[in-house]
Scaffold this active site. Structure first.
Site, short mmCIF file in Angstrom:
data_model
loop_
_atom_site.label_atom_id
_atom_site.label_comp_id
_atom_site.label_asym_id
_atom_site.label_seq_id
_atom_site.Cartn_x
_atom_site.Cartn_y
_atom_site.Cartn_z
CD1 TRP A 10 -7.90 15.67 -9.24
CD2 TRP A 10 -6.01 16.30 -10.50
NE1 TRP A 10 -8.03 16.76 -9.79
CE2 TRP A 10 -6.90 17.10 -10.69
CE3 TRP A 10 -4.61 16.56 -11.01
CZ2 TRP A 10 -6.60 18.43 -11.31
CZ3 TRP A 10 -4.46 17.35 -11.60
CH2 TRP A 10 -5.50 18.53 -11.79
CE LYS A 11 -9.48 8.68 -5.11
NZ LYS A 11 -10.41 7.55 -4.49
CD GLU A 99 -8.00 5.27 -2.70
OE1 GLU A 99 -7.04 6.19 -3.16
OE2 GLU A 99 -9.31 5.47 -3.03
N GLY A 236 -12.76 12.73 -4.98
CA GLY A 236 -11.91 11.77 -5.92
C GLY A 236 -12.44 11.80 -7.39
N GLY A 237 -13.09 10.73 -7.71
CA GLY A 237 -13.72 10.67 -9.11
C GLY A 237 -14.20 11.91 -9.59
C1 PEP Z 1 -11.30 10.22 -1.96
O1 PEP Z 1 -10.31 9.64 -2.76
O2 PEP Z 1 -10.74 10.58 -0.94
C2 PEP Z 1 -12.60 10.07 -2.46
C3 PEP Z 1 -13.56 10.50 -1.58
O3 PEP Z 1 -12.98 9.51 -3.59
P1 PEP Z 1 -14.37 9.40 -4.41
O4 PEP Z 1 -15.09 10.84 -4.37
O5 PEP Z 1 -14.11 8.92 -5.63
O6 PEP Z 1 -15.12 8.63 -3.56
#
Ligand code: PEP
Length: 259
Positions: A10-11, A99, A236-237
């Site tokens: 979820w960051k 990140e 992530g998203g």
């Molecule tokens: C992540 O943050 O590990 C990621 C893969 O993000 P996203 O799915 O949004 O690309």
């Protein structure tokens, strides 16, 4: 066959109330639709880890931390140690997310120290690695992966392959909507597994789950999860919306039946 691990990162998203609403929904889903070969994990922000662990304690859903300090304990304001995370009985902790590497200057050496902290404290690290766009364009993908594996896993002894999860996340695909093709992802995963075979052994390499991460969504997860060396996803998203996350779990359940 290795089970699929579908993990939501979820960051820095969701406050306490949003976290609770999502997890209650996920708990209800997991009660009805559990499947042993599809493991589920979520990584909420630090302040909500205790709540998440309590809420999910009698469910198959596992909780992960998004990061950990490289230090043991002491005067490191704002940091959270592996000992603290282990005291919550967390099964998983991410290390080396792009990140963290990009915005917090984490080197392969720092990632290696974090992996050791997580392992020393009895948790399973999800070791993230992957090349940048310019590295792929310069045909350096394998060289970058090799360096990240060698430095990241330096002096780490793996006996079964269950001690660690690897997440291949091409940086150019994270949060960009640009997903690797199933073949590009499979090639990188096969390269990683081969490296693990050569540097540990066949049995260990065959057990290690290698997740793909980078713009995974309900409409592309199926083809990715069908690849022989892809053992799950770090998302992530698309893991921020319960309906999307459960749709990807449903697809993964179909995949394990035919893989
Ligand atoms: C992540 O943050 O590990 C990621 C893969 O993000 P996203 O799915 O949004 O690309």
């Amino acid at each position: 066959m290795r089970p699929l691990l579908i993990a939501g990162n979820w960051k820095m998203n969701k406050d306490l109330f949003e976290t609770l609403a999502f997890l209650q929904g996920l708990k209800a889903y997991a009660h009805k639709h559990a499947e042993d070969r599809v493991q589920i994990a979520v990584a909420p922000a630090y302040p909500f880890l205790v709540t998440a662990c309590d809420l999910l304690k009698d469910t198959p859903v596992k909780v992960a931390a998004q990061d950990v300090s490289a230090n043991d304990d002491g005067a490191f304001t704002g940091e959270v140690s592996a000992t603290m995370l282990a005291s919550l009985h967390l099964p998983f902790c991410l290390a080396g997310h792009s990140e963290r590497r990009q915005y917090h200057g984490e080197t392969d050496f720092v990632v290696n120290t974090k992996l050791k902290q997580v392992l020393k404290n009895g948790m399973t690290p999800i070791f993230c690695l992957g090349e940048k766009l310019e590295e792929r364009e310069a045909e350096q993908t394998n060289a970058v992966l090799e360096r990240q594996l060698a430095d990241g896993l330096s002096d780490i002894n793996l006996l079964t392959g269950r001690e660690i999860v690897v997440a291949y996340e091409p940086v150019w695909a994270i949060g960009t909507g640009k997903v690797a093709t199933p073949q590009q992802a499979q090639d990188a995963h096969a390269f990683i597994r081969n490296w693990l075979m050569n540097n540990y052994n066949v049995a260990v390499a065959e057990k290690i789950q290698i997740l793909y991460g980078g713009s995974v969504k309900p409409d592309n997860i199926r083809e990715l999860m069908l690849q022989p060396d892809i053992d799950g996803a770090l998302i992530g998203g698309a893991a921020l919306k319960l309906e999307q996350f459960t749709a990807m779990l449903d697809t993964s359940k179909e995949v394990v039946k035919i893989k």
